[in-house]
Every structure is written in structure tokens, then in C-alpha cells.
Design a protein around this motif. Structure first.
Motif, PDB file in Angstrom:
ATOM      1  N   GLU A 135       5.018  16.017   0.496  1.00 14.53           N
ATOM      2  CA  GLU A 135       4.175  15.815  -0.662  1.00 14.53           C
ATOM      3  C   GLU A 135       4.047  17.107  -1.383  1.00 14.53           C
ATOM      4  N   SER A 191       0.860  -1.411   0.148  1.00 20.42           N
ATOM      5  CA  SER A 191       0.087  -0.059   0.145  1.00 20.42           C
ATOM      6  C   SER A 191       0.989   1.299  -0.024  1.00 20.42           C
ATOM      7  N   GLY A 192       0.181   2.468  -0.238  1.00 23.87           N
ATOM      8  CA  GLY A 192       1.007   3.699  -0.207  1.00 23.87           C
ATOM      9  C   GLY A 192       1.683   3.823   1.438  1.00 23.87           C
ATOM     10  N   MET A 193       1.045   3.426   2.416  1.00 29.83           N
ATOM     11  CA  MET A 193       1.430   3.623   3.794  1.00 29.83           C
ATOM     12  C   MET A 193       2.705   2.528   3.964  1.00 29.83           C
ATOM     13  N   SER A 234       1.935   6.193  -3.414  1.00 26.67           N
ATOM     14  CA  SER A 234       0.490   5.358  -3.281  1.00 26.67           C
ATOM     15  C   SER A 234       0.172   5.128  -4.390  1.00 26.67           C
ATOM     16  N   THR A 285      -2.220   3.302  -5.501  1.00 25.37           N
ATOM     17  CA  THR A 285      -3.523   3.014  -5.239  1.00 25.37           C
ATOM     18  C   THR A 285      -4.251   4.144  -5.976  1.00 25.37           C
ATOM     19  N   LYS A 286      -3.750   5.198  -6.108  1.00 23.23           N
ATOM     20  CA  LYS A 286      -4.437   6.203  -6.687  1.00 23.23           C
ATOM     21  C   LYS A 286      -4.133   6.207  -7.976  1.00 23.23           C
ATOM     22  N   ASP A 343       6.516  12.421  -1.588  1.00 24.69           N
ATOM     23  CA  ASP A 343       5.402  11.496  -1.660  1.00 24.69           C
ATOM     24  C   ASP A 343       4.792  12.003  -3.185  1.00 24.69           C
ATOM     25  N   ILE A 347      -8.929   8.717  -4.079  1.00 23.77           N
ATOM     26  CA  ILE A 347      -8.584   9.794  -5.338  1.00 23.77           C
ATOM     27  C   ILE A 347      -7.972   8.950  -6.447  1.00 23.77           C
ATOM     28  N   ASN A 374      -1.828  16.555   0.094  1.00 26.92           N
ATOM     29  CA  ASN A 374      -3.168  16.256   0.421  1.00 26.92           C
ATOM     30  C   ASN A 374      -3.361  16.660   1.630  1.00 26.92           C
ATOM     31  N   PHE A 400      -1.018  13.873   4.149  1.00 25.32           N
ATOM     32  CA  PHE A 400      -2.145  13.011   4.285  1.00 25.32           C
ATOM     33  C   PHE A 400      -2.148  12.618   5.595  1.00 25.32           C
TER      34      PHE A 400
END
Ligand SMILES: *Cc1c(COP(=O)(O)O)cnc(C)c1O
Length: 402
Positions: A163, A94-96, A214, A216-217, A192, A344, A167, A120
Motif C-alpha cells: 500500500e 469488499s476491499g478484502m 477498497s 468502500t473508502k 493497494d 476512512i 494504513n 491494513f
């Protein structure tokens, strides 16, 4: 030479980014498949004991165990590195997992990290709550003020972490200034880049050491899987990140890696089109809301900088309604097409209220400092027809009294 099978990876060096996104990191098997193969395997077998001994000793190439290497995962890592202009990349679940690995692999008790205030929620938790438990000192600053970075440096500062755009307030950090400053002091920059991806912004072109994602985005881009990635020099990845990653195991599953590989093939098209629509919807919304936070609009304090360091400003922006949480919720509840969702980068348009979702756990004071007010809404603009999105927004704004 056009290599169609086997592990030849040398032909990619002259390709431009759009070609790398489609072709980079493809290792074809003897079947010559066009789409990358999905290797759902945890282990590998060997012709003889010498082979496995040589692989474990690092004397021969080849897979040994999927916490260490997996062909599908390796294809994704190679593609992301090629797109980023990085020597190497490793992916995480995951991003985290990516952010945690990128920080913990290089920090020890007694070190100091300077991090951006606008971040974030879980990234702030790493900095505010996790790192101090292991004796790592942290300073959180207003990342949009360049001098704040200079002022925060101590003799034991090891990492800058930020970042850009951030975010959910879309703060923009001056990549050239911060990376130059870090180099001068022997500090490692960890960027990030989730809001941009390599299609819109390549932090390494400005001298960033580590770029973390991440995936995921925007990389998956269709709201399907969680994924993360960390890019860096070959030496940093092999000697700093890998000992941590291989022994703690935040690995990405081959299935999720395969899904992200498919996502990358359309990343440029999506990121450019979604950026264009986000700009148009930002302009449409701006006269009707109390505050607009969009790096692509002249009202953003770092608009010029964003245009200098980004190819386009991305699908995500935020805006504030004057009536606080009540009016923000009224607007969300009146949406018919746009989903209420805290994700997102998705091809679907999604809107959320950060103060009660992504940034709910960080406490009111930290939220206020970051500008995450009760009237703030974050908007991910998708690929739907722009006129349908405008109609939905227009209806919801009116229903909320705006
Ligand atoms: C979503 C997000 C993360 C966390 O990524 P996950 O894949 O949800 O773990 C980290 N940083 C930023 C900027 C994000 O938007």
C-alpha cells in the motif's frame, strides 16, 4: 458522435480524468436515463437457445448470469478502469475480497511473495496467516527502504504487494523504483491504492501491473457500502483474475455498484478538498503532538517522494500522543464533532485508535514493528468546515492535557 443509448463504449478514449469520472462507462437504455440504471437481476433470458449457447461459448457478447456479468456492475468497472488508465477492471464485494482475489488468483504452492510490513490489518493476515497455509512463502519487509525489496527477491518470487500511503502509518513506497525492479525480475506488482485513488495517484503510470481497491473508502466516500476493485491489463484480468472470480464468486452487488458509481462523480472534488483540509489540520496538530505521520508535511521522511508521485496527499494521516493509550482514549472521548470511527475516506471526519481496533488482531510484536504504538491515532479528515474541526480538535487536545 454522441451516442445516447445502447452499448457503445468507444467515445470515451479522449476524455480527461474528471470527465471519465462522471461520464465513463454509462450505458444508456432505450429510455435515455441520465443517471445509470440499477439492474437488480441475477439471471437473464434469451430469445432462442442458439443465443445462449453462443454466449456461453464466448462467441457472442451478452449477459448470462450476474456472477459473470451485470450491466450496473459493468458500468462501474468500465468507469474505474477509465479513471485508472487500466485496460480492464473487475469489482468485488469488499476491499478484502479484492485483495484476496488479486493474490489467490495468481499464486500457487511453491511461489513466494514480498509484502510491505506497514499494511491494513487484514492485508497482513492474508500474507502472514492465509497464504502460508497453501504453501506460499512470504517475506514481510520495511517497504520504505528500497534496498529491502531487492534483498527479499528469490528465484520463485511472483508478487510484490504493498500500500502507498500505507494504513495506518502512512509509509510511502517509491512506485517507480519498485515497479522497475519488479519488471526486471518478472514479478507482478499488486498495489493497494485505497488511501489515494486514481485521482491522487495512478500507480500504473509508474508501471504497476495490478491496482487493487477498497472502494468502500474514498470511492464511495460517504460511508454507505462495502466494495472492492481490481484493475489490470485486459489479458491479466481475463486470463488470471476472471477464472478465479467467476468460479469463487466474490461479486459486488449491483446496488452497491450503483452507489459507488454515484460516489465516483464527486471523487475528485472530495479527494482534493479533503486533502487540503488534512494538510491544514496536520499543520495545526503537529506542534502539539509527539509525532506526526503525514506525507504532505516536510517532517515525513518521504515527503518529497510523496509530492512527486501524488497529486495531493489525501485525507488520512496519523499522529502520536506521548501519554499512550490512556491519553489517546481521553482525546477521542473528548471529541464532540469528529466521530470515533474506524472507517476512512468518508465525507465525515473520523478518528480511531488502530492498536485497539483495525490492528488489534495482529499481535503486539507485529504492531510495534509497524510503528502502531499505543499512543497512535488515525484521522480521516472530512468535508466539514475546517474551523469547526479545529475547534473540536483544540478542545479535545486540551481535555487530554495536550
Ligand atoms: C479498508 C482497507 C482495506 C479493506 O477494505 P474493505 O472494503 O474494508 O474490505 C484494504 N486495504 C486498505 C489499505 C484499507 O484501508
Amino acid at each position: 458522435m454522441k451516442k445516447t443509448t445502447g452499448l457503445n463504449r468507444s467515445i470515451t478514449s479522449n476524455w480527461r480524468p474528471a470527465t471519465r469520472a462522471i461520464r465513463g462507462g454509462t450505458w444508456r437504455s432505450e429510455n435515455g436515463e441520465t443517471s445509470e440504471a440499477l439492474f437488480l437481476t441475477s439471471g437473464y433470458s434469451y430469445d432462442d437457445a442458439e443465443t445462449v449457447a453462443a454466449r456461453f461459448a464466448g462467441e457472442a457478447e451478452g449477459m448470462t448470469y450476474s456472477r459473470l456479468q451485470n450491466p450496473t456492475v459493468a458500468m462501474l468497472e468500465e468507469r474505474i478502469a477509465l479513471m485508472e488508465g487500466a485496460e480492464a477492471c473487475r469489482t468485488q464485494a469488499s476491499g478484502m475480497a479484492a485483495m484476496t482475489a488479486a493474490l489467490l488468483c495468481q499464486l500457487s504452492a511453491g511461489d513466494h511473495i514480498v509484502a510491505a510490513r506497514a499494511a491494513f490489518g487484514s492485508c497482513r493476515w492474508l500474507v502472514d496467516s492465509l497464504l502460508p497455509r497453501f504453501g506460499i512463502e512470504t517475506t514481510v519487509i520495511d517497504s520504505a527502504i528500497d534496498r529491502e525489496w531487492d534483498k527479499a527477491i528469490r528465484p520463485n518470487t511472483k508478487v510484490f504487494f504493498f500500500e502507498t500511503p500505507a494504513n495506518p502509518t502512512l509509509d510511502v513506497v517509491d512506485l517507480q523504483y519498485i515497479c522497475d525492479l519488479a519488471k526486471l525480475h518478472g514479478i507482478t506488482t499488486v498495489v493497494d491504492n485505497a488511501f489515494a485513488t486514481s485521482v491522487l495517484q495512478r500507480p500504473m503510470d509508474f508501471g504497476a501491473d495490478v491496482v487493487a481497491y477498497s472502494a468502500t473508502k474514498l470511492m464511495d466516500g460517504q460511508g454507505r457500502v462495502l466494495a472492492g476493485a481490481v484493475c489490470g491489463s485486459r489479458e491479466w484480468i481475463d486470463e488470471v483474475l476472471l477464472p478465479f472470480q467467476r468460479n469463487t464468486g466474490p461479486n459486488l452487488s449491483p446496488f452497491n455498484a450503483w452507489v459507488v458509481l454515484k460516489g465516483l462523480e464527486t471523487l475528485e472534488l472530495r479527494a482534493m478538498r479533503q486533502s487540503e483540509s488534512a494538510l491544514e489540520l496536520g499543520r495545526f496538530l503537529e506542534p502539539r503532538v509527539a509525532r506526526m505521520l503525514h506525507p504532505g508535511l516536510p517532517s515525513h521522511p518521504r515527503h518529497e517522494l510523496a509530492l512527486r508521485q501524488m497529486r495531493a496527499t489525501g485525507p488520512i494521516f496519523a499522529f502520536e500522543v506521548p501519554g499512550g493509550r490512556q491519553q489517546a482514549f481521553a482525546l477521542l472521548d473528548a471529541l464532540e464533532l469528529i466521530d470515533i470511527s474506524n472507517n476512512i475516506g468518508d465525507a465525515r471526519s473520523l478518528m480511531c485508535h488502530p492498536a485497539s481496533t483495525t490492528h488489534a488482531n495482529m499481535g503486539e510484536e507485529a504492531r510495534a514493528e509497524m510503528g502502531v504504538t499505543e499512543g497512535l491515532l488515525r484521522f480521516n479528515v472530512g468535508l466539514e468546515d475546517i474551523d469547526d474541526l479545529k475547534e473540536d480538535l483544540d478542545r479535545a487536545l486540551s481535555a487530554a492535557g495536550l
